[in-house]
Design an enzyme around this catalytic site. Structure first.
Site, PDB file in Angstrom:
ATOM      1  N   LYS A  81      51.622  59.564  33.712  1.00 43.79           N
ATOM      2  CA  LYS A  81      52.899  59.429  34.417  1.00 43.79           C
ATOM      3  C   LYS A  81      54.057  59.259  33.440  1.00 43.79           C
ATOM      4  O   LYS A  81      55.137  59.843  33.626  1.00 43.79           O
ATOM      5  CB  LYS A  81      52.822  58.220  35.355  1.00 43.79           C
ATOM      6  CG  LYS A  81      54.136  57.806  35.981  1.00 43.79           C
ATOM      7  CD  LYS A  81      53.970  56.598  36.878  1.00 43.79           C
ATOM      8  CE  LYS A  81      53.782  55.319  36.093  1.00 43.79           C
ATOM      9  NZ  LYS A  81      55.029  54.835  35.455  1.00 43.79           N
ATOM     10  N   PHE A 139      43.110  54.837  18.933  1.00 42.26           N
ATOM     11  CA  PHE A 139      43.418  55.968  19.815  1.00 42.26           C
ATOM     12  C   PHE A 139      42.996  57.313  19.226  1.00 42.26           C
ATOM     13  O   PHE A 139      43.498  58.354  19.629  1.00 42.26           O
ATOM     14  CB  PHE A 139      44.902  55.974  20.196  1.00 42.26           C
ATOM     15  CG  PHE A 139      45.255  54.864  21.142  1.00 42.26           C
ATOM     16  CD1 PHE A 139      45.315  55.092  22.507  1.00 42.26           C
ATOM     17  CD2 PHE A 139      45.481  53.575  20.676  1.00 42.26           C
ATOM     18  CE1 PHE A 139      45.607  54.061  23.388  1.00 42.26           C
ATOM     19  CE2 PHE A 139      45.773  52.537  21.549  1.00 42.26           C
ATOM     20  CZ  PHE A 139      45.830  52.777  22.914  1.00 42.26           C
ATOM     21  N   LEU A 140      42.055  57.288  18.287  1.00 39.59           N
ATOM     22  CA  LEU A 140      41.448  58.523  17.802  1.00 39.59           C
ATOM     23  C   LEU A 140      40.029  58.625  18.356  1.00 39.59           C
ATOM     24  O   LEU A 140      39.068  58.858  17.628  1.00 39.59           O
ATOM     25  CB  LEU A 140      41.415  58.552  16.270  1.00 39.59           C
ATOM     26  CG  LEU A 140      42.729  58.857  15.557  1.00 39.59           C
ATOM     27  CD1 LEU A 140      42.528  58.887  14.046  1.00 39.59           C
ATOM     28  CD2 LEU A 140      43.331  60.186  16.028  1.00 39.59           C
ATOM     29  N   THR A 154      58.369  50.181  34.558  1.00 39.53           N
ATOM     30  CA  THR A 154      58.633  51.273  33.616  1.00 39.53           C
ATOM     31  C   THR A 154      59.573  52.272  34.278  1.00 39.53           C
ATOM     32  O   THR A 154      59.217  52.898  35.281  1.00 39.53           O
ATOM     33  CB  THR A 154      57.319  51.953  33.212  1.00 39.53           C
ATOM     34  OG1 THR A 154      56.441  50.974  32.657  1.00 39.53           O
ATOM     35  CG2 THR A 154      57.576  53.046  32.190  1.00 39.53           C
ATOM     36  N   LEU A 190      51.062  46.013  28.975  1.00 37.77           N
ATOM     37  CA  LEU A 190      49.733  45.563  29.351  1.00 37.77           C
ATOM     38  C   LEU A 190      48.715  46.690  29.262  1.00 37.77           C
ATOM     39  O   LEU A 190      49.002  47.836  29.609  1.00 37.77           O
ATOM     40  CB  LEU A 190      49.733  45.026  30.786  1.00 37.77           C
ATOM     41  CG  LEU A 190      50.743  43.941  31.136  1.00 37.77           C
ATOM     42  CD1 LEU A 190      50.472  43.445  32.542  1.00 37.77           C
ATOM     43  CD2 LEU A 190      50.680  42.803  30.138  1.00 37.77           C
ATOM     44  N   CYS A 217      49.497  55.017  33.862  1.00 40.58           N
ATOM     45  CA  CYS A 217      50.556  54.861  32.858  1.00 40.58           C
ATOM     46  C   CYS A 217      50.743  56.103  31.996  1.00 40.58           C
ATOM     47  O   CYS A 217      51.759  56.783  32.092  1.00 40.58           O
ATOM     48  CB  CYS A 217      50.275  53.646  31.974  1.00 40.58           C
ATOM     49  SG  CYS A 217      50.534  52.071  32.823  1.00 40.58           S
ATOM     50  N   ASP A 258      55.981  39.925  47.886  1.00 39.53           N
ATOM     51  CA  ASP A 258      55.500  41.278  48.169  1.00 39.53           C
ATOM     52  C   ASP A 258      55.626  41.530  49.664  1.00 39.53           C
ATOM     53  O   ASP A 258      55.586  40.586  50.465  1.00 39.53           O
ATOM     54  CB  ASP A 258      54.037  41.443  47.724  1.00 39.53           C
ATOM     55  CG  ASP A 258      53.694  42.886  47.410  1.00 39.53           C
ATOM     56  OD1 ASP A 258      53.673  43.699  48.358  1.00 39.53           O
ATOM     57  OD2 ASP A 258      53.449  43.201  46.233  1.00 39.53           O
TER      58      ASP A 258
END
Length: 441
Positions: A268, A254-255, A126, A155, A265, A30
């Site tokens: 975007k 996801f409801l 991504t 992830l 994430c 990095d």
């Protein structure tokens, strides 16, 4: 095997630590010296359950090292994972690829003179479809035997270690058998335990992460659209979601109606997929994602409206307590946090806002210094005219509403995550409003 991980942010730090846990020798790279220093000392630069022990174990074992030198990385290994960020561009919804390009361009000159085995650059960032092909062409100008593959990450913040070590699937976008064989060797322990290994072309591998996140965002936004209908019909969105999720074709995941999604994430990625589709003259194919995005943004405004209703019609000169700053529980990440967006919107309407979060206060204060912060729930709620529950930390479900009522000025609650026990809070004398549950008011 020897591997490098270029970029030690959220994805890179987790990937490096997990690859060392699998037995590989790993060098993390990095440009941020402070970050590298912390990682080399076994300290993760962000909160992620389980990462600290894994990181320390890798450093102590001698399998995990860190550096700021890309040249050292090129000498260390011939397999390089690119894990740098791809944020949204400032002036559009498209992905900003400057960090991906810089990582590959920085590595390339050190490969110019050869002396390596066949070099494999593995993208985990991504990216828009077509990125792998473009990078491969650039890399092979200086390293003709170099290969580029794409191996997207899936992830979930708060569960990243488990998602890396015990993934639901591994996707390998490759153009050569050599790249596939090398990735199979790297992920050998996972494949031996039965993890599916899906081999495809790089374009499909690039697309799968964006498509997956866009689908999940669509499901979340759909149940929130239903919550809006529940608000005007008197129906209960929680019961609606339960009944829908009982259908095996839909499923309950996801409801969860409420403040909708944020983070680095889902927002975007739906915008990046839309932008890329428009570049490819296929924008009509993802037109629904624009509405998904708008529904998501609208939930924040709806929660502000619920707060305004509970304080008598105006937020000016009111004291508002906010429970939650991170975009999701088990994380200190405040990027595109719905909780902070609501807190800031309430502040701009004249309220005094005090925020609590178990892990994200420091990051929230850096991003929103005009808000007030407290390190315990009772202090955050002291004298409050309304309490806004905006991030569903498990700790907040353990709050005693009877005790908390003694701290506030008015026992009024907006449960924007629909995850508290509304019956218990109402029994303790609280007025409770929640998206899609008009009967609570």
């Amino acid at each position: 095997m020897r591997l490098t991980v270029i970029g030690t942010g959220y994805v890179g730090a987790v990937h490096a630590a997990c690859m060392a846990e699998l037995g590989h020798e790993v060098l993390g790279v990095d440009i941020e010296a402070d970050r590298i220093g912390a990682l080399a000392a076994g300290r993760p630069p962000f909160y992620e359950p389980g990462l600290s022990a894994l990181l320390q174990g890798g450093v102590d074992s001698g399998r995990l090292h860190f550096t700021t030198s890309i040249g050292e990385a090129a000498r260390f290994a011939d397999t390089h994972f690119v894990c740098v960020g791809t944020p949204q561009r400032a002036n559009s919804g498209a992905a900003d690829l400057r960090y991906v390009d810089a990582a590959v361009d920085g590595l390339a000159p050190y490969l110019r003179d050869g002396g390596h085995g066949p070099v494999l650059v593995v993208g985990k960032s991504t990216v828009p479809v077509g990125t792998s092909e473009r990078l491969g062409q650039r890399l092979r100008i200086v390293a003709p035997d170099a290969d580029v593959a794409w191996n997207p990450e899936f992830l979930r913040e708060g569960r990243a270690v488990a998602d890396t070590l015990r993934p639901e699937r591994i996707v390998a976008g490759v153009t050569t058998g050599g790249a596939e064989a090398r990735l199979r060797r790297i992920y050998g322990p996972m494949l031996a335990s039965g993890t599916p290994f899906i081999v495809t072309d790089p374009a499909t591998a690039e697309l799968v992460k964006l498509a997956s996140n866009s689908f999940l965002a669509t499901k979340i936004s759909f149940i929130n659209a239903m919550a809006e209908i529940c608000d005007v019909t008197g129906a209960d969105v929680l019961t609606l979601a339960e009944a829908m999720g009982a259908d095996s074709r839909i499923g309950p995941g996801f409801l969860a109606p409420g403040l909708c999604f944020g983070g680095s994430c889902l927002p975007k990625d739906i915008r990046a997929l839309t932008a890329r589709a428009e570049e490819l003259k296929a924008g009509g194919s993802v037109a629904l994602l624009r509405e998904v995005d708008e529904i998501n943004r609208r939930q924040r405004r709806r929660v502000v409206e619920l707060a305004r209703r509970l304080v008598g019609g105006t937020l000016g000169d009111r004291d508002v307590a906010v429970l939650g700053a991170a975009f999701k529980p088990l994380s200190d990440d405040v990027r595109d946090s719905p909780a902070l967006a609501v807190a800031e919107a309430v502040r701009l309407r004249g309220a005094r806002v005090r925020v609590h979060d178990p892990e994200a206060v420091d990051n929230a204060r850096a991003a929103h210094p005009d808000l007030l912060y407290a390190l315990d729930v009772a202090k955050a709620c002291e004298g409050a005219d309304v309490v806004l529950h905006l991030t569903e930390w498990p700790q907040y479900r353990e709050i005693d509403p009877v005790a908390l009522a003694r701290s506030v000025r008015t026992p009024a609650l907006v449960d924007a995550r629909n995850s508290l026990d509304a019956v218990a809070w109402r029994s303790a004398g609280w007025t409770v409003l929640a998206p899609g549950r008009p009967q609570l008011g």
